[in-house]
Design a protein around this motif. Structure first.
Motif, mmCIF file in Angstrom:
data_model
loop_
_atom_site.group_PDB
_atom_site.id
_atom_site.type_symbol
_atom_site.label_atom_id
_atom_site.label_comp_id
_atom_site.label_asym_id
_atom_site.label_seq_id
_atom_site.Cartn_x
_atom_site.Cartn_y
_atom_site.Cartn_z
ATOM 1 N N LEU A 148 5.177 -2.191 -1.417
ATOM 2 C CA LEU A 148 6.287 -1.965 -2.336
ATOM 3 C C LEU A 148 7.616 -1.782 -1.609
ATOM 4 C CD1 LEU A 148 4.565 0.528 -4.803
ATOM 5 C CD2 LEU A 148 5.069 -1.891 -5.212
ATOM 6 N N ALA A 149 7.579 -1.757 -0.287
ATOM 7 C CA ALA A 149 8.813 -1.598 0.485
ATOM 8 C C ALA A 149 9.781 -2.735 0.171
ATOM 9 C CB ALA A 149 8.498 -1.586 1.977
ATOM 10 N N PRO A 150 11.075 -2.439 0.104
ATOM 11 C CA PRO A 150 12.067 -3.471 -0.231
ATOM 12 C C PRO A 150 12.042 -4.669 0.712
ATOM 13 C CG PRO A 150 13.052 -1.281 -0.318
ATOM 14 C CD PRO A 150 11.692 -1.122 0.299
ATOM 15 N N ARG A 151 11.713 -4.409 1.970
ATOM 16 C CA ARG A 151 11.672 -5.490 2.950
ATOM 17 C C ARG A 151 10.299 -5.544 3.605
ATOM 18 N NH1 ARG A 151 16.636 -4.130 6.739
ATOM 19 N NH2 ARG A 151 15.681 -2.075 6.440
ATOM 20 N N PHE A 152 9.744 -6.727 3.663
ATOM 21 C CA PHE A 152 8.412 -6.906 4.234
ATOM 22 C C PHE A 152 8.391 -6.495 5.702
ATOM 23 C CE2 PHE A 152 5.121 -9.576 6.273
ATOM 24 C CZ PHE A 152 4.026 -9.107 5.566
ATOM 25 N N SER B 163 7.905 7.783 6.017
ATOM 26 C CA SER B 163 7.328 8.976 5.394
ATOM 27 C C SER B 163 6.180 8.591 4.462
ATOM 28 C CB SER B 163 8.396 9.767 4.634
ATOM 29 O OG SER B 163 9.038 8.968 3.662
ATOM 30 N N ALA B 164 6.303 7.421 3.826
ATOM 31 C CA ALA B 164 5.200 6.928 2.990
ATOM 32 C C ALA B 164 3.966 6.657 3.849
ATOM 33 C CB ALA B 164 5.623 5.654 2.264
ATOM 34 N N ALA B 165 4.186 6.089 5.017
ATOM 35 C CA ALA B 165 3.079 5.775 5.923
ATOM 36 C C ALA B 165 2.375 7.040 6.400
ATOM 37 C CB ALA B 165 3.593 4.985 7.120
ATOM 38 N N VAL B 166 3.147 8.082 6.666
ATOM 39 C CA VAL B 166 2.550 9.344 7.111
ATOM 40 C C VAL B 166 1.673 9.933 6.006
ATOM 41 C CG1 VAL B 166 3.048 11.733 7.757
ATOM 42 C CG2 VAL B 166 4.359 9.865 8.779
ATOM 43 N N LEU B 167 2.130 9.853 4.754
ATOM 44 C CA LEU B 167 1.330 10.346 3.632
ATOM 45 C C LEU B 167 0.008 9.591 3.525
ATOM 46 C CD1 LEU B 167 3.861 10.954 0.705
ATOM 47 C CD2 LEU B 167 2.489 12.661 1.923
ATOM 48 N N THR C 153 -12.154 9.186 4.459
ATOM 49 C CA THR C 153 -11.800 7.977 5.199
ATOM 50 C C THR C 153 -11.196 6.900 4.303
ATOM 51 O OG1 THR C 153 -14.104 7.256 4.979
ATOM 52 C CG2 THR C 153 -13.473 8.331 7.040
ATOM 53 N N TRP C 154 -11.663 6.818 3.033
ATOM 54 C CA TRP C 154 -11.158 5.771 2.155
ATOM 55 C C TRP C 154 -9.704 6.004 1.756
ATOM 56 C CZ3 TRP C 154 -9.775 7.740 -2.604
ATOM 57 C CH2 TRP C 154 -10.424 8.908 -3.028
ATOM 58 N N GLY C 155 -9.129 7.121 2.180
ATOM 59 C CA GLY C 155 -7.718 7.361 1.912
ATOM 60 C C GLY C 155 -6.814 6.311 2.531
ATOM 61 N N ILE C 156 -7.308 5.635 3.579
ATOM 62 C CA ILE C 156 -6.496 4.600 4.231
ATOM 63 C C ILE C 156 -6.253 3.417 3.307
ATOM 64 C CG2 ILE C 156 -8.411 3.319 5.244
ATOM 65 C CD1 ILE C 156 -4.980 4.146 6.853
ATOM 66 N N LEU C 157 -7.048 3.290 2.227
ATOM 67 C CA LEU C 157 -6.816 2.200 1.271
ATOM 68 C C LEU C 157 -5.439 2.299 0.632
ATOM 69 C CD1 LEU C 157 -10.306 2.117 -0.523
ATOM 70 C CD2 LEU C 157 -9.459 0.588 1.267
ATOM 71 N N GLY C 158 -4.840 3.485 0.683
ATOM 72 C CA GLY C 158 -3.497 3.647 0.157
ATOM 73 C C GLY C 158 -2.448 2.861 0.925
ATOM 74 N N ALA D 295 3.496 8.271 -2.052
ATOM 75 C CA ALA D 295 3.764 7.314 -0.979
ATOM 76 C C ALA D 295 4.356 6.023 -1.537
ATOM 77 C CB ALA D 295 2.479 7.012 -0.215
ATOM 78 N N ALA D 296 3.851 5.576 -2.669
ATOM 79 C CA ALA D 296 4.362 4.354 -3.297
ATOM 80 C C ALA D 296 5.819 4.525 -3.688
ATOM 81 C CB ALA D 296 3.527 4.002 -4.528
ATOM 82 N N SER D 297 6.158 5.692 -4.242
ATOM 83 C CA SER D 297 7.541 5.959 -4.629
ATOM 84 C C SER D 297 8.458 5.962 -3.414
ATOM 85 C CB SER D 297 7.617 7.309 -5.356
ATOM 86 O OG SER D 297 8.951 7.633 -5.668
ATOM 87 N N LYS D 298 7.989 6.577 -2.338
ATOM 88 C CA LYS D 298 8.800 6.597 -1.113
ATOM 89 C C LYS D 298 8.973 5.191 -0.541
ATOM 90 C CE LYS D 298 7.799 11.331 0.397
ATOM 91 N NZ LYS D 298 9.215 11.754 0.458
ATOM 92 N N ALA D 299 7.892 4.428 -0.537
ATOM 93 C CA ALA D 299 7.970 3.065 -0.012
ATOM 94 C C ALA D 299 8.936 2.224 -0.832
ATOM 95 C CB ALA D 299 6.581 2.433 -0.015
#
Length: 227
Positions: free
Chosen positions: A162-166, A138-142, A151-156, A127-131
């Protein structure tokens, strides 16, 4: 065929060496079978079940074969994660895939019933690489799907920074939260969601035992604060 070898060889070796599912497997297997039945709405009514619906589907449908699916999946995710950060040499990719087996990463969590401990960080790397490449949706879906395992997976959600634009990170974060919420919402609407009421007992060997007495019960509010 040669181009697929860095993927196929680690996956095959991981499957061959996968440990038998044990630990909390029986608990999650029964819960998974319930989820796949007509009584699905009661699946998360027992607070002891502290894993998400996606993991329960795997455990419920695959049974004792689950390790032979998760182990190669972890090997493939390792190769994919390394490739996503720029490594392209097939021999290096294959070596890293095989090293993930030797280090025990591909068998991590299978023998305890919690493969998400290894799975989620790998999904976060992807997800970080995609972002980083601007593929924030697609990063958000992952990230959202990772919360479906635990549940703690949402911490990702943090990797979306890391997205180029905030400006693109904000709707992506909302999407990740929405995907995660959608996975649990049916149980909440049925008033059969009790994951938040689970109590842990402080072990006398844990760091927390220096601050509270061993055996003390703690719930999610304190667990979140500690995290």
């Amino acid at each position: 065929m040669k181009r697929y070898l860095p993927w196929l060889l680690p996956a095959a070796c991981a499957a061959a060496l996968a440990p038998p599912a044990s630990g909390d497997f029986d608990l999650f297997h029964r819960a998974g079978q319930g989820l796949l039945s007509g009584s699905w709405s009661h699946t998360l009514a027992d607070p002891v079940v502290q894993v998400g619906p996606l993991q329960l589907v795997l455990f419920g449908s695959l049974g004792h074969w689950v390790g032979f699916v998760i182990a190669p999946a972890l090997a493939l995710l390792v190769v994919a994660a390394v490739r996503s950060v720029g490594v392209r040499d097939p021999q290096v990719l294959m070596l890293i895939g095989l090293l993930s087996i030797l280090t025990g990463l591909t068998s991590s969590g299978i023998d305890s019933g919690h493969p998400a401990d290894a799975l989620l960080p790998l999904l976060w790397i992807l997800a970080a690489s995609k972002a980083h490449r601007g593929k924030t949706l697609s990063a958000a879906v992952l990230v959202g799907l990772s919360a479906g395992f635990e549940t703690w997976g949402i911490l990702g959600i943090a990797v979306l920074a890391l997205a180029p634009r905030f400006r693109s990170a904000l709707p992506a974060a909302a999407l990740a939260a929405g995907v995660a919420a959608a996975l649990y919402l049916p149980f909440i609407l049925e008033h059969q969601f009790a994951m938040g009421s689970y109590q842990w007992h402080v072990s006398d060997t844990s760091l927390l035992s220096h601050f509270v007495a061993a055996g003390t019960s703690i719930g999610w509010p304190l667990r979140i604060q500690i995290g």
